[in-house]
Design a protein around this motif. Structure first.
Motif, PDB file in Angstrom:
ATOM      1  N   ILE A   8       1.955   3.293 -14.908  1.00 58.80           N
ATOM      2  CA  ILE A   8       2.267   4.339 -13.931  1.00 58.80           C
ATOM      3  C   ILE A   8       1.144   4.390 -12.894  1.00 58.80           C
ATOM      4  N   TYR A   9       1.537   4.477 -11.627  1.00 61.27           N
ATOM      5  CA  TYR A   9       0.564   4.684 -10.545  1.00 61.27           C
ATOM      6  C   TYR A   9       0.781   6.074  -9.976  1.00 61.27           C
ATOM      7  N   GLU A  10      -0.237   6.917 -10.068  1.00 61.24           N
ATOM      8  CA  GLU A  10      -0.124   8.315  -9.649  1.00 61.24           C
ATOM      9  C   GLU A  10      -1.204   8.609  -8.609  1.00 61.24           C
ATOM     10  N   MET A  11      -0.804   9.243  -7.514  1.00 64.41           N
ATOM     11  CA  MET A  11      -1.780   9.484  -6.439  1.00 64.41           C
ATOM     12  C   MET A  11      -2.757  10.622  -6.746  1.00 64.41           C
ATOM     13  N   HIS A  12      -2.342  11.554  -7.620  1.00 65.21           N
ATOM     14  CA  HIS A  12      -3.198  12.701  -7.948  1.00 65.21           C
ATOM     15  C   HIS A  12      -4.152  12.285  -9.084  1.00 65.21           C
ATOM     16  N   ALA A  36       1.628   2.774  -1.254  1.00 68.91           N
ATOM     17  CA  ALA A  36       2.010   2.793   0.162  1.00 68.91           C
ATOM     18  C   ALA A  36       3.348   2.083   0.368  1.00 68.91           C
ATOM     19  N   ARG A  37       3.574   1.033  -0.416  1.00 69.93           N
ATOM     20  CA  ARG A  37       4.772   0.203  -0.178  1.00 69.93           C
ATOM     21  C   ARG A  37       5.332  -0.336  -1.476  1.00 69.93           C
ATOM     22  N   ILE A  38       6.637  -0.520  -1.475  1.00 67.35           N
ATOM     23  CA  ILE A  38       7.263  -1.300  -2.541  1.00 67.35           C
ATOM     24  C   ILE A  38       7.494  -2.682  -1.933  1.00 67.35           C
ATOM     25  N   THR A  49       9.008  -6.340  -1.405  1.00 66.21           N
ATOM     26  CA  THR A  49      10.329  -6.937  -1.655  1.00 66.21           C
ATOM     27  C   THR A  49      10.364  -8.371  -1.129  1.00 66.21           C
ATOM     28  N   THR A  50      11.127  -9.207  -1.818  1.00 68.62           N
ATOM     29  CA  THR A  50      11.387 -10.573  -1.328  1.00 68.62           C
ATOM     30  C   THR A  50      12.844 -10.904  -1.621  1.00 68.62           C
ATOM     31  N   ASP A  51      13.542 -11.347  -0.615  1.00 63.96           N
ATOM     32  CA  ASP A  51      14.950 -11.761  -0.764  1.00 63.96           C
ATOM     33  C   ASP A  51      15.782 -10.741  -1.542  1.00 63.96           C
ATOM     34  N   GLY A  52      15.682  -9.478  -1.162  1.00 67.15           N
ATOM     35  CA  GLY A  52      16.528  -8.452  -1.788  1.00 67.15           C
ATOM     36  C   GLY A  52      16.143  -8.087  -3.204  1.00 67.15           C
ATOM     37  N   ARG A  53      14.897  -8.409  -3.609  1.00 73.91           N
ATOM     38  CA  ARG A  53      14.418  -8.016  -4.944  1.00 73.91           C
ATOM     39  C   ARG A  53      13.081  -7.325  -4.781  1.00 73.91           C
ATOM     40  N   ALA A  54      12.842  -6.282  -5.584  1.00 75.20           N
ATOM     41  CA  ALA A  54      11.509  -5.656  -5.587  1.00 75.20           C
ATOM     42  C   ALA A  54      10.592  -6.528  -6.428  1.00 75.20           C
ATOM     43  N   THR A  55       9.394  -6.769  -5.900  1.00 68.44           N
ATOM     44  CA  THR A  55       8.488  -7.675  -6.632  1.00 68.44           C
ATOM     45  C   THR A  55       7.185  -7.001  -7.039  1.00 68.44           C
ATOM     46  N   GLY A  56       6.948  -5.779  -6.536  1.00 68.51           N
ATOM     47  CA  GLY A  56       5.702  -5.092  -6.901  1.00 68.51           C
ATOM     48  C   GLY A  56       5.409  -3.966  -5.925  1.00 68.51           C
ATOM     49  N   ILE A  57       4.148  -3.561  -5.894  1.00 69.27           N
ATOM     50  CA  ILE A  57       3.757  -2.456  -4.996  1.00 69.27           C
ATOM     51  C   ILE A  57       2.453  -2.806  -4.261  1.00 69.27           C
ATOM     52  N   ARG A  58       2.248  -2.111  -3.145  1.00 68.06           N
ATOM     53  CA  ARG A  58       0.943  -2.184  -2.478  1.00 68.06           C
ATOM     54  C   ARG A  58       0.381  -0.768  -2.414  1.00 68.06           C
ATOM     55  N   LEU A  59      -0.890  -0.626  -2.825  1.00 66.06           N
ATOM     56  CA  LEU A  59      -1.530   0.697  -2.790  1.00 66.06           C
ATOM     57  C   LEU A  59      -2.114   0.937  -1.401  1.00 66.06           C
ATOM     58  N   ILE A  60      -2.532   2.178  -1.143  1.00 70.20           N
ATOM     59  CA  ILE A  60      -3.065   2.427   0.209  1.00 70.20           C
ATOM     60  C   ILE A  60      -4.383   1.687   0.458  1.00 70.20           C
ATOM     61  N   ASP A  61      -5.075   1.285  -0.641  1.00 68.61           N
ATOM     62  CA  ASP A  61      -6.294   0.496  -0.418  1.00 68.61           C
ATOM     63  C   ASP A  61      -5.965  -1.001  -0.262  1.00 68.61           C
ATOM     64  N   CYS A  62      -4.684  -1.307  -0.107  1.00 67.02           N
ATOM     65  CA  CYS A  62      -4.180  -2.674   0.120  1.00 67.02           C
ATOM     66  C   CYS A  62      -4.102  -3.551  -1.132  1.00 67.02           C
ATOM     67  N   THR A  63      -4.506  -3.017  -2.302  1.00 65.72           N
ATOM     68  CA  THR A  63      -4.333  -3.794  -3.536  1.00 65.72           C
ATOM     69  C   THR A  63      -2.838  -4.006  -3.774  1.00 65.72           C
ATOM     70  N   PHE A  92      12.149   5.870   2.937  1.00 70.38           N
ATOM     71  CA  PHE A  92      11.853   5.727   4.370  1.00 70.38           C
ATOM     72  C   PHE A  92      10.447   5.202   4.652  1.00 70.38           C
ATOM     73  N   ASP A  93       9.518   5.377   3.704  1.00 68.20           N
ATOM     74  CA  ASP A  93       8.151   4.879   3.937  1.00 68.20           C
ATOM     75  C   ASP A  93       7.866   3.646   3.068  1.00 68.20           C
ATOM     76  N   MET A  94       7.972   3.822   1.743  1.00 65.32           N
ATOM     77  CA  MET A  94       7.617   2.695   0.867  1.00 65.32           C
ATOM     78  C   MET A  94       8.562   1.515   1.082  1.00 65.32           C
ATOM     79  N   LEU A  95       9.824   1.808   1.464  1.00 65.22           N
ATOM     80  CA  LEU A  95      10.790   0.718   1.696  1.00 65.22           C
ATOM     81  C   LEU A  95      11.165   0.620   3.176  1.00 65.22           C
TER      82      LEU A  95
END
Ligand SMILES: Cc1cc2nc3c(=O)[nH]c(=O)nc-3n(C[C@H](O)[C@H](O)[C@H](O)COP(=O)(O)OP(=O)(O)OC[C@H]3O[C@@H](n4cnc5c(N)ncnc54)[C@H](O)[C@@H]3O)c2cc1C
Length: 496
Positions: free
Chosen positions: A26-30, A243-245, A247-261, A279-282
């Motif tokens: 789980i990734y939690e911002m708080h 920050a982002r989910i 995606t590649t070719d219509g599949r979710a592949t992971g996440i990007r955190l706000i520190d760019c990891t 609207f933001d992460m996708l």
């Protein structure tokens, strides 16, 4: 599996994921668990931002299993208040919403005999809702079959009535009363735009002692959920905002955190705010007509101005209730963005753990516009000044009901819609996601999709895919999702 958010839905997704053999992070911002189910401490007082009633608290309830499975029920003590809410009138009368429907009917008829018709309708609606006795999957087969048959016949009997009431809002129903205090009381007892069916079910749960207040309040429940998840081997990363989910070719592949990891994953589940997810992460790339219409037109739970006070006195003269009471102000007053002629007050005298001996935590919860506070916050000094001014004004207004209280207030704390937004990420500071109105009441029978159009391996759970919100719904949403994922993988869904 990556899960975004450690609110009730995210933690429950983690628990059911672990129970079914998935590796979950789980990734939690708080920096703590629980999301909206939270409280905070100030000088020995605990101010609770969430729990009033927990549906499924009764071991008899079909919902109780979810509290056992997620580690919340064991060892928890519940208080069952005799009343839900009361509205005090300027004429010295008080309307009391008792939890017991027979007592409630008697009281309301005595208060306003001329309103016999809507009063009888209200009580009949509660009794209709109480007649639904859903089966729990943990019950023995024969009991389950018996209950399912009974529920089927209850639907046959009340189906038409049920549908009729889903189309009537609290506001419309309130307008049927001729007694002004009763009309007022029905308007403020719950959110006026809400479908009446919700209110019936609330009172049905109260009448069955199935919506108790858990001693200790919100945070201990969130901690219990986190513990259950960790005990099952789940991993949580705090202070990590997604920050982002990816995606590649219509599949979710992971996440990007706000520190760019970037972190890769087989599946991504967002248990965070719905608007931010889509609207933001996708980037708004995976929307269909239905989702667009929903975000364009469905009304949200209002955002809140939440004033907490630590008061050096007891309130033994105020009965324990689920949602407090309201009293009329001597004259209308502008508090923040709205004129108010009444003040709702919730005295937390049902739970001695929330304040030092002889003292009490008191909450005043008012609807307030997110945009109003956002504008003020353009200048931080003005925003802070408005918060201070609001606390002082609320204390002054409370003097009208509790003379001398100004000298007894030891701590005050003001949370605005921006506070809710900042701490939990919820869109426009909405405190429970979508309202159930006649427009979307069908979702009570046909749940919303938890998948995302045009994107594989990416899912949503929590209050943004469950109109009406609430803690049981958050858990059931995660449970429903994990059942779906198990089906995708050809696994038998496990809850133990
Ligand atoms: C005043 C109030 C009273 C309430 N009373 C009751 C009640 O009596 N009974 C009841 O059942 N319910 C009640 N509720 C409703 C209940 O609290 C919510 O419906 C429920 O907690 C929602 O859970 P959730 O997991 O869906 O969402 P949330 O609690 O909003 O959890 C979302 C989580 O995602 C995290 N997050 C968001 N964005 C990101 C990101 N980009 N990266 C990482 N993490 C992110 C947030 O920090 C949060 O922890 C009440 C709520 C409030 C505010």
């Amino acid at each position: 599996m990556i899960i975004i958010g450690a609110g009730f839905a995210g933690l429950a997704a983690g628990i059911y994921g672990r129970l079914n053999g998935y590796r979950t992070e789980i990734y939690e911002m708080h920096n703590q668990p629980g999301g909206l189910c939270t409280s905070w401490k100030r000088n020995g007082y605990t101010f609770d931002a969430c729990i009033h009633w927990l549906v499924g608290s009764s071991p008899e309830s079909n919902l109780h299993n979810i509290w056992l499975e997620t580690g919340i029920a064991p060892g928890r003590e519940f208080v069952y208040a005799g009343e839900y809410y009361r509205a005090e009138g300027a004429d010295g009368r008080t309307i009391i919403f008792y939890a017991d429907p027979d007592l409630l009917e008697k009281h309301l008829l005595a208060a306003a005999p001329e309103d016999k018709k809507p009063i009888k309708d209200f009580i009949a609606g509660i009794k209709m809702s109480a007649a639904f006795d859903f089966a729990s999957e943990k019950e023995p087969l024969l009991t389950r079959i018996r209950k399912q048959v009974r529920t089927f016949f209850t639907f046959m009997k009340y189906g038409k009535e049920f549908r009729r009431w889903t189309g009537i809002t609290g506001e419309e129903f309130a307008s049927r009363f001729s007694d002004p205090l009763l009309r007022q009381a029905f308007r403020e007892i719950w959110i006026p735009e809400f479908s009446m069916i919700f209110l019936f079910f609330t009172f049905a749960y109260l009448s069955k002692r199935n919506a108790g207040y858990p001693i200790g309040g919100s945070m201990p429940m969130s901690e219990a959920l986190e513990k259950r998840y960790r005990d099952l081997g789940g991993v949580i990363h705090y202070n990590k905002r997604v920050a982002r989910i990816l995606t590649t070719d219509g599949r979710a592949t992971g996440i990007r955190l706000i520190d760019c990891t970037e972190v890769s994953a087989g599946r991504v589940i967002s248990a965070a705010d719905g608007h931010a997810t889509l609207f933001d992460m996708l980037d708004g790339k995976f929307l269909d007509k239905k989702i667009r219409e929903q975000y364009d037109t469905w009304p949200l739970f209002h955002s809140l101005l939440f004033v907490s006070l630590g008061v050096n006195r007891k309130f033994d003269d105020v009965p324990v209730s689920i949602s407090g009471f309201s009293f009329p102000l001597k004259e209308p007053v502008m508090v923040a963005d709205k004129m108010r002629d009444r003040l709702p007050v919730h005295i937390f005298n049902q739970d001695p753990t929330l304040a030092p001996d002889g003292k009490t935590s008191v909450i005043i919860m008012l609807e307030s516009d997110h945009g109003y506070w956002k504008k003020l916050a353009e200048d931080r000094a003005i925003y802070v000044q408005k918060k201070d001014e609001t606390a002082r004004m609320i204390i002054r207004l409370l003097e009208q009901r509790f003379p001398g209280i100004s000298d007894q207030v030891e701590v005050s704390d003001v949370a605005t819609p921006l506070t809710f937004e900042r701490i939990t990420g919820n869109w426009k500071g909405s405190f429970e996601g979508w309202l159930i109105t006649p427009k979307n009441a069908y979702t009570m029978m046909k749940p919303m999709e938890q998948t995302i159009p045009g994107l594989q391996n990416c899912y949503m759970c929590g209050q943004w895919v469950e109109p009406g919100g609430g803690l049981p719904t958050a858990i059931m949403s995660a449970r429903r999702l994990m059942q779906h994922i198990c089906r995708e993988d050809g696994r038998k869904f496990r809850t133990e």
